[in-house]
Write an enzyme that holds these catalytic residues in place. Sequence first.
Site, short mmCIF file in Angstrom:
data_model
loop_
_atom_site.label_atom_id
_atom_site.label_comp_id
_atom_site.label_asym_id
_atom_site.label_seq_id
_atom_site.Cartn_x
_atom_site.Cartn_y
_atom_site.Cartn_z
N ASP A 72 0.84 -1.24 0.08
CA ASP A 72 -0.02 -0.10 0.03
C ASP A 72 0.80 1.33 -0.08
O ASP A 72 0.49 2.48 0.39
CB ASP A 72 -0.84 0.07 1.33
CG ASP A 72 -2.16 -1.10 1.06
OD1 ASP A 72 -2.50 -1.24 0.08
OD2 ASP A 72 -2.38 -1.84 1.94
N ASP A 76 -6.79 -3.74 -6.09
CA ASP A 76 -6.38 -2.59 -5.44
C ASP A 76 -5.11 -2.02 -5.64
O ASP A 76 -4.71 -0.92 -5.87
CB ASP A 76 -6.61 -2.65 -3.95
CG ASP A 76 -7.93 -3.56 -3.29
OD1 ASP A 76 -7.95 -4.38 -4.00
OD2 ASP A 76 -8.39 -2.87 -2.38
#
Length: 412
Positions: free
Chosen positions: A126, A186
Amino acid sequence: MKLQAGILSLALVCGACSSNKSATETDVVKDGFDFASQQLKYAFTEVDSVMNNLTEEQKEKMIFAPRNIQPDGSLRLVASRDWCSGFFPGELWYMYEYTGDDFWKEKALEFTAPVEREKTNGKTHDMGFKVYCSFGNGYRLTGDSTYRDIMLESAKTLTTRYKDKVGAIRSWDHSTDKWDCPVIIDNMMNLELLYWAFKETGDSLYYNVATNHALTTLKNHFRDDYSSYHVVDYDTITGAVQKKQTHQGYSHESAWSRGQAWGLYGYTMAYRETKRPEFLDQAKHIANYIFTNPTLPEDLIPYWDYQAPNIPNEPRDASAAAVSACALYELSMYDQENAEKYKEWADKIVESLNGENYRAQLNGDHGFLLLHSVGSGNSKSEMDVPIIYADYYFLEALLKKQKLENTGSAIL
């Protein structure tokens, strides 16, 4: 030139007043940012209130960033290691970009600083969400060389998660009993940091890792109707696909709405950075899947999963809509045949989100901007609550709309 970005953006706002656009089109941007200005100032008092009551253990974890409202109505703050830590500082940079007001710059600097420790955290994919949304926007608007160094180290750290045999960046290290090398849709969003690093350094490693990841995802994540799986698990030795599943959607064969939005945004961005026609085609196909879907409501704010079992009595996901709007404004630049349609969809989304059905209460809801987002419907987590990334992408969509209408480019 980057140093003047905030001033330039302010000038664009003024220029919009004399443009040929209708009052409705331009007012939604001003109205949205006027509301955000008041609401985020209230958010600071709410954050301070929680910070003042942290336990010693929580203080040691260096908790600082808003994420969501908990089921008991309390404000949840998270530490930098949380994947959502970069969104609140990113919002503050967007406020500075729109207003040119140093108040927002100072607040953005304050909330961006704690994220720096993530630059060497190789345990997560992330990095883009955390570092690019915070330091990336800060560097774009200030040109601070310190921010550049932090971003480059972050990008280098992210490449260490790339698996050659798979041709993709490993997303998660948890749940090793379920997956060997899970890659989630994602992860497309984190590639922008790598493409930025390639442009800054000329090092093809960053370009190749990002592009290979996008190609592998294109090959394995999508069904024949261009809906996306959430998680694809790979064999790290052979690179073979082992499972195609969901972690946050309704079922393994359903289309989790935010996942579709991540794909739309990710492939639009990947086309911008590579000009590979297959990436543009994919973005167009994903947009068509989303916006011709029979379960998509008239206001274009999707249910949390396109196959959720109790539609229309299912929660909406404002975050998925906001992410899609951002992508659509940029996609309209690349597909002239469908440009008007894309912009109409995006405009409808931002008007819906800016309306009373989705807007948070002024000086309420702990300072969040939008209601009605869903984190993980599969595990009943963050169900129908304000979530920070919905606010972040809502402001981004407003900025993209403004810039597109004034300059013809939606690239911030």
